[in-house]
Design an enzyme around this catalytic site. Structure first.
Site, PDB file in Angstrom:
ATOM      1  N   GLU A 168       0.830  -1.203   0.000  1.00 32.11           N
ATOM      2  CA  GLU A 168       0.000   0.000   0.000  1.00 32.11           C
ATOM      3  C   GLU A 168       0.868   1.258   0.000  1.00 32.11           C
ATOM      4  O   GLU A 168       0.553   2.244  -0.650  1.00 32.11           O
ATOM      5  CB  GLU A 168      -0.920  -0.018   1.228  1.00 32.11           C
ATOM      6  CG  GLU A 168      -2.138   0.869   1.116  1.00 32.11           C
ATOM      7  CD  GLU A 168      -3.179   0.507   2.174  1.00 32.11           C
ATOM      8  OE1 GLU A 168      -4.050  -0.328   1.876  1.00 32.11           O
ATOM      9  OE2 GLU A 168      -3.094   1.023   3.302  1.00 32.11           O
TER      10      GLU A 168
ATOM     11  N   GLU B  67       1.983   1.701  -3.402  1.00 35.18           N
ATOM     12  CA  GLU B  67       0.854   2.187  -4.202  1.00 35.18           C
ATOM     13  C   GLU B  67       0.682   3.699  -4.004  1.00 35.18           C
ATOM     14  O   GLU B  67       0.473   4.445  -4.963  1.00 35.18           O
ATOM     15  CB  GLU B  67      -0.420   1.441  -3.770  1.00 35.18           C
ATOM     16  CG  GLU B  67      -1.640   1.763  -4.635  1.00 35.18           C
ATOM     17  CD  GLU B  67      -2.910   1.073  -4.129  1.00 35.18           C
ATOM     18  OE1 GLU B  67      -2.855   0.365  -3.101  1.00 35.18           O
ATOM     19  OE2 GLU B  67      -3.952   1.256  -4.779  1.00 35.18           O
TER      20      GLU B  67
ATOM     21  N   CYS C 168      -8.056  -2.010   4.475  1.00 35.63           N
ATOM     22  CA  CYS C 168      -7.899  -3.229   5.279  1.00 35.63           C
ATOM     23  C   CYS C 168      -9.091  -3.527   6.164  1.00 35.63           C
ATOM     24  O   CYS C 168      -9.117  -4.540   6.845  1.00 35.63           O
ATOM     25  CB  CYS C 168      -6.616  -3.209   6.095  1.00 35.63           C
ATOM     26  SG  CYS C 168      -6.048  -1.600   6.509  1.00 35.63           S
TER      27      CYS C 168
ATOM     28  N   SER D 161      -7.467   1.844  -1.864  1.00 39.52           N
ATOM     29  CA  SER D 161      -6.291   1.070  -2.240  1.00 39.52           C
ATOM     30  C   SER D 161      -6.761  -0.265  -2.808  1.00 39.52           C
ATOM     31  O   SER D 161      -7.758  -0.835  -2.355  1.00 39.52           O
ATOM     32  CB  SER D 161      -5.433   0.843  -1.003  1.00 39.52           C
ATOM     33  OG  SER D 161      -4.576  -0.250  -1.228  1.00 39.52           O
TER      34      SER D 161
ATOM     35  N   LYS E  40     -15.102  -9.556   8.283  1.00 39.56           N
ATOM     36  CA  LYS E  40     -14.107 -10.384   7.596  1.00 39.56           C
ATOM     37  C   LYS E  40     -14.681 -11.739   7.200  1.00 39.56           C
ATOM     38  O   LYS E  40     -14.152 -12.432   6.347  1.00 39.56           O
ATOM     39  CB  LYS E  40     -12.863 -10.522   8.467  1.00 39.56           C
ATOM     40  CG  LYS E  40     -12.092  -9.199   8.564  1.00 39.56           C
ATOM     41  CD  LYS E  40     -10.600  -9.420   8.541  1.00 39.56           C
ATOM     42  CE  LYS E  40      -9.828  -8.175   8.111  1.00 39.56           C
ATOM     43  NZ  LYS E  40      -9.720  -7.141   9.137  1.00 39.56           N
TER      44      LYS E  40
ATOM     45  N   GLU F 131     -16.052 -10.960   3.907  1.00 40.96           N
ATOM     46  CA  GLU F 131     -14.937 -10.742   2.994  1.00 40.96           C
ATOM     47  C   GLU F 131     -14.348 -12.071   2.524  1.00 40.96           C
ATOM     48  O   GLU F 131     -14.058 -12.264   1.347  1.00 40.96           O
ATOM     49  CB  GLU F 131     -13.860  -9.910   3.690  1.00 40.96           C
ATOM     50  CG  GLU F 131     -12.749  -9.483   2.762  1.00 40.96           C
ATOM     51  CD  GLU F 131     -11.566  -8.868   3.498  1.00 40.96           C
ATOM     52  OE1 GLU F 131     -11.334  -9.237   4.671  1.00 40.96           O
ATOM     53  OE2 GLU F 131     -10.885  -8.038   2.897  1.00 40.96           O
TER      54      GLU F 131
ATOM     55  N   GLU G 182     -14.669 -13.125  -5.395  1.00 37.60           N
ATOM     56  CA  GLU G 182     -13.379 -12.914  -6.067  1.00 37.60           C
ATOM     57  C   GLU G 182     -12.185 -13.348  -5.217  1.00 37.60           C
ATOM     58  O   GLU G 182     -11.062 -13.357  -5.698  1.00 37.60           O
ATOM     59  CB  GLU G 182     -13.246 -11.446  -6.480  1.00 37.60           C
ATOM     60  CG  GLU G 182     -13.201 -10.430  -5.356  1.00 37.60           C
ATOM     61  CD  GLU G 182     -14.594  -9.950  -4.915  1.00 37.60           C
ATOM     62  OE1 GLU G 182     -15.579 -10.682  -5.142  1.00 37.60           O
ATOM     63  OE2 GLU G 182     -14.674  -8.873  -4.314  1.00 37.60           O
TER      64      GLU G 182
ATOM     65  N   CYS H 148      -9.608  -1.942  15.049  1.00 35.40           N
ATOM     66  CA  CYS H 148      -9.896  -3.364  15.248  1.00 35.40           C
ATOM     67  C   CYS H 148     -10.050  -3.754  16.714  1.00 35.40           C
ATOM     68  O   CYS H 148     -10.804  -4.662  17.043  1.00 35.40           O
ATOM     69  CB  CYS H 148      -8.793  -4.211  14.638  1.00 35.40           C
ATOM     70  SG  CYS H 148      -8.585  -3.874  12.894  1.00 35.40           S
TER      71      CYS H 148
END
Ligand code: FMN
Ligand code: SF4
Lengths: 388, 594
Positions: free
Chosen positions: B281, B284, B308, B328, B367, B370, B375, B524
């Site tokens: 990242e 990036e 994230c 990102s 998550k 996710e 994908e 988190c």
């Protein structure tokens, strides 16, 4: 306690000697303090059900310092058995508007809103025209105040003042915690006077006729008169303005069909008066107050069914947010049904009366708090009908 | 601020104006039971459990909602109060699915605790539980069981006040009043971001995370499977709360031992892929800056937004679909970990990836969703087979009967078990930003960030949105185009703050280059999968533990993680390489906004 004889009065609908805009002009000639103290002195109490002294409400709002204040007319009229606000708004809307304008002058408000029960939308075309004209007249006499209408959202609970604000602000109609009270933080968080339609007319009448003349009517605790919505087993169903302080016996004498078994004073959230208590029960703040609903039942009526209807109304119309009211109402329905069917002992009724005590002291708003009124008066006075 | 004097149960107490009776009672250690009240939320005053007597008032008053006033005389424990409370709790029980024995929240349920405290006898009221309530199990992340709902509206307040998502709302009234979604649609079909904050605030078992530990136990018991677990940074500072430790205790070593004792084949650290995220990242970001500043490419999307936090990502997909280009392309550390487990790790270990079951232990409900995004199969398999919450891990450890307090400590397995302090602080709001700056600044200038002990305190803390800037001076030749640039960064946590950030971007007025956003308040450590209860005080204690853990690490910069250096050497080659692109980066899509 001595009661008054039944006496018909015509303050509300009679228009002789009372041109509403002239009444506002008369108020404008008084100081704001004088207006408020006249209403306080008159002893007028709210006609929407709770009976809060109107003048004090205005004073609290007047004493608040704020850039914006509101005057709201509560025309949500949802109590079962009442239909007098509709008639008032239909027949003498200008008197309501002048009450709002006088209040606005007294507390320093520029914006008034009528919260109109959704089912009364048929009144809108006519009312809108009258409001426009009235607003125009107000600006002509130099009062910076205008009234608009907000159509109600179709739930009984939206008549409760803080739920009404929530509804007006675009949220779900759920009562707020009090304090803060509306006079400090009401609609949009601003100081707000909210009064019933009828209350507002009386304020204008008090200014028009003077405090003394108003005070001469009624009793110490219940000054003035009241518009009653009479329904049920009566040959004279309709709207009747009576001096406050009469007893139920005289009322029944006038309105009953000769076979009256009970009178429900104050609608579903009021008390049921059985025949044996007619004489000793005064209609007014010293006895049983009412927002105007008077339902008369004769001996053909099952009080079990009457109670059940009320309970279903509450279980349906509770906003559902607070435990005692949401669950209590359901428990009461289920409980009386099971007792009736013999599935629960009749003593369970006593447990249920205790439950309504909890609802009365622990519910968040007047709806849950007042279920006990009809429940315990009906169950206590017609216990047999509940069981057999 | 002026003080108010009142008495509670005959004892005098002074408290600031505006505080409630409940606050005043807490001050002198008088415990008033509550249910709809939650420290994080606005007051509702709807359960009525906290009622008290106020002298002069016939009705009882909800102490959470009524401001303390001068001279008030409060009684919290009279027969009138006790009877009313008992009645209220009994009513709640009468509306409730009382199958506590089969409930996930049993022993950690506020209604259960209250009914135990008040000795609710069973037969006081008839059951009015609605028949045939179906549990909504449509979502990968969250289960909703209305038969256990007490209508406290904590979830609704969470979803609107803290997250500004409004996936949950109140519908109907009276006896039919319930917590619902838009048109009563299943959770999977509404704007729900799966953040799980509602789950964390639900007092009962009405909202829970969808559990996957049975599948994980199956895999552990299957000798043909190689089970890999990786643990997110914030789990180690919260798990202890479920297993006998005080809030804010770091239990990393014991946790690793416990997981090994569960029978897991390899216990690895998500911190590793957190470090990896920083390199990907961070690069990036630098590439985007180069395109914008040197190539003058005006299609480049800046600020760059971190990706994230999957609840945050889904929030953007629902509510800001026109601005997804700012996110990102990096997968979350969990998904990077999954993709690498079934490629790099499998290869190094000589295990057939089809036999690997990769389990992530996360502070998070989002998550789970996710892990199940279509994908997320870049390894050729489902990259993460199961996402468990901290709570589920706690349950698994309890199920084994381990005495957690007595366990010896051990360290993560290798490979992909090595981490740095930078990876650890991912667990707290601001941590990703701090880790990114520690690395990016050093790449660009060849020097460490100019803060004492590498602690970038400006991005730490609990303010909803924090900002900082750092001036680039004496850049190394490769990055000389950044010379003199003042890097502006911001950190936001809680989706209500994310909304502010996004509105700014949507209006084209965002002054920042790089923004870290975490869906959950506190980051988190305050995730929807963390132990219940979670509140401000607990979040602060967990954050403190995270920074303590960071300070205790020898390596505190992601690029110094030796395993990271190895993976680039042996496998990925360089950040944003072709392999990275295939395994570590992803795409986003528009979702419905209701
Ligand atoms: C459930 C509930 C419904 C109510 N509905 C009405 C109503 O329809 N009209 C009304 O004037 N007041 C209604 N009230 C009373 C209002 O809350 C408020 O007290 C009243 O509007 C004040 O006006 P007043 O002082 O002039 O009576 C209701 C109260 C409760 C608890
Ligand atoms: S008493 Fe009934 S109507 Fe009033 S707030 Fe409570 S649930 Fe709503």
């Amino acid at each position: 306690m001595k009661s008054k004889k039944l006496q018909r009065v015509d303050f509300i609908f009679d228009c002789a000697g009372c041109e509403p805009i002239e009444v506002v002009k008369k108020a404008l000639k008084m100081s704001r303090e004088e207006v408020v103290s006249s209403i306080i002195e008159s002893g007028l109490k709210g006609r929407g059900g709770a009976g809060f002294p109107t003048g004090m409400k205005w004073k609290f709002a007047k004493d608040e310092v704020a850039d914006t204040k509101y005057v709201i007319c509560n025309a949500d009229e949802g109590e079962p058995g009442t239909f007098k606000d509709r008639e008032i708004l239909d027949v003498v809307p200008n008197k309501v508007l002048s009450g709002m304008a006088i209040c606005a002058y007294a507390i320093g408000s520029k914006e008034g809103i009528i919260y109109l029960r959704g089912e009364y939308n048929f009144l809108l075309p006519k009312l809108n025209g009258q409001i426009d004209e009235f607003n125009n007249n107000l600006s002509k006499i130099g009062l910076d105040f205008a009234v608009s209408i907000r159509s109600g959202s179709g739930a009984y609970i939206c008549g409760e003042e803080t739920a009404l604000f929530e509804s007006m602000e675009g949220r779900r109609g759920e009562p707020r915690n009090k304090p803060p009270f509306p006079t400090k933080s009401g609609y949009n968080g601003k100081p707000t006077v909210i009064n019933n339609v009828e209350t507002l007319v009386y304020t204008a009448m008090i200014i028009n006729m003077g405090v003394e003349e108003f005070k001469a009517v009624g009793t110490m605790d219940s000054r003035g008169s009241k518009v009653f919505s009479v329904s049920g087993d009566t040959p004279k169903a309709g709207i009747h303005e009576l001096e406050l302080g009469l007893n139920v016996a005289d009322f029944v004498e006038e309105f009953g069909d000769g076979d009256t078994k009970a009178v429900q004073v104050g609608g579903a959230s009021g008390h049921c008066v059985p025949r044996k208590l007619f004489k000793e029960t005064i209609i007014g703040f010293e006895g049983i107050p009412t927002g105007g609903s008077m339902m008369i039942f004769n001996s053909t009526r099952s009080m079990f069914n009457v109670l059940n209807d009320y309970l279903e109304f509450f279980a349906e119309e509770s906003c559902g947010q607070c435990t005692p009211c949401r669950i209590g109402t359901q428990q009461l329905i289920k409980g009386v049904e099971q007792v009736k069917r013999g599935e629960m002992q009749s003593e369970y009724l006593d447990q249920l009366i205790k439950l309504t005590e909890t609802m009365k002291i622990a519910s968040k708003c007047g709806l849950g708090q007042s279920v006990a009124n009809s429940f315990s008066s009906i169950v206590t006075n017609f216990r047999e009908e509940m069981i057999y | 601020m002026s003080k108010i004097k009142l008495t509670i149960d005959g004892r005098k107490v002074q408290i600031e104006q505006g505080k409630t009776i409940l606050d005043a009672a807490k001050k002198i250690n008088v415990k008033i039971p509550t249910l709809c009240y939650h420290e994080d939320l606005c007051v509702a005053g709807n359960c009525r459990v906290c009622v008290v007597e106020v002298a002069g008032s016939r009705a009882l008053q909800a102490s959470c909602a009524i401001p303390a006033q001068e001279g008030m005389e409060i009684r919290t424990n009279t027969p009138k109060v006790r009877n009313a409370r008992k009645d209220i709790i009994a009513m709640l029980v009468s509306e409730h699915n009382t199958q506590c024995t089969t409930c996930y929240r049993s022993t950690n349920c506020e209604l259960q605790t209250l009914s135990a405290e008040y000795n609710i006898d069973n037969n006081r009221y008839l059951s009015i539980l609605k028949p045939n309530i179906e549990v909504d199990r449509s979502s990968w992340s969250i289960e909703k069981d209305d038969s256990k709902c007490v209508r406290c509206q904590r979830c609704v307040r969470t979803c609107s006040e803290l997250q500004h998502v409004n996936a949950l709302t109140v519908s109907h009234k009276g006896k039919d009043m319930k917590i619902s979604t838009f048109h009563d649609l299943p959770l999977k079909d509404v704007v729900c971001t799966n953040c799980g904050q509602c789950v964390n605030r639900c007092p009962t078992g009405a909202l829970t995370e969808r559990r996957y530990f049975d599948e994980v136990w199956e895999a552990i018991g299957d000798p043909t499977k190689h089970v890999v677990m990786n643990t997110a940074p914030s789990v180690r500072v919260a798990l202890g709360e479920m297993l006998g430790y005080p809030v804010g205790t770091r239990v990393t070593g014991k946790m690793v031992t416990a997981m090994r004792r569960l029978g897991v084949d390899s216990v690895l650290d998500t911190d590793f892929s957190a470090d990896l995220t920083i390199l990907e990242e961070g690069t990036e970001l630098l590439v985007r800056l180069k395109k914008a500043l040197v190539d003058k490419d005006d299609t480049v999307k800046l600020p760059l937004l971190t990706s994230c936090s999957p609840g945050w990502v889904k929030f953007c997909e629902h509510l800001y679909p026109d601005h997804l280009g700012h996110l990102s392309t990096c997968k979350s550390p969990q998904q990077m970990f999954g993709a690498l487990t079934k490629t790099y790790y499998a290869d190094k270990k000589g295990i057939d990836p089809k036999d690997i079951v990769s389990v992530a232990i996360m502070p998070c409900a989002a998550k789970k969703f996710e892990a199940n995004r279509g994908e997320m199969k870049d390894s050729g398999f489902q990259d993460i087979d199961a996402g468990l919450t901290t709570r589920e891990l706690g349950h698994m450890i309890r199920q084994t009967g381990l005495n957690f307090l007595e366990l010896e400590e051990s360290t993560y397995d290798s490979i992909m078990g090595e981490s740095t302090g930078a990876g650890v602080i991912f667990g707290a709001t601001g941590g990703v930003m701090e880790a990114a700056l520690r690395t990016a600044y050093e790449i660009v200038t060849g020097r460490e960030v100019p803060f004492a002990d590498l602690n970038i305190t400006a991005v730490r803390g609990m303010e909803g949105i924090r900002e900082a800037s750092i001036l680039i001076e004496d850049a190394v030749p490769e990055w000389s185009f950044l010379e003199g640039v003042e890097m502006k960064v911001a950190v936001a946590h809680g989706l209500i703050n994310a909304r502010e950030i996004m509105d700014q971007i949507a209006a084209g007025e965002s002054p920042y280059h790089f923004i870290e956003v975490m869906a959950c308040p506190g980051g988190c450590i305050g995730g929807g999968g963390q132990p219940i209860p979670t509140n401000e005080e607990i979040r602060k204690a967990r954050v403190a533990a995270i920074y303590e853990e960071d300070m205790n690490m020898t390596l505190r910069k992601s690029h110094e993680n030796p395993e990271i250096q190895t993976i680039y050497k042996d496998f990925l080659k360089e950040p944003l390489s072709h392999v990275s692109h295939n395994l570590l980066h992803t795409t986003y899509r528009k979702r419905q906004h209701y």
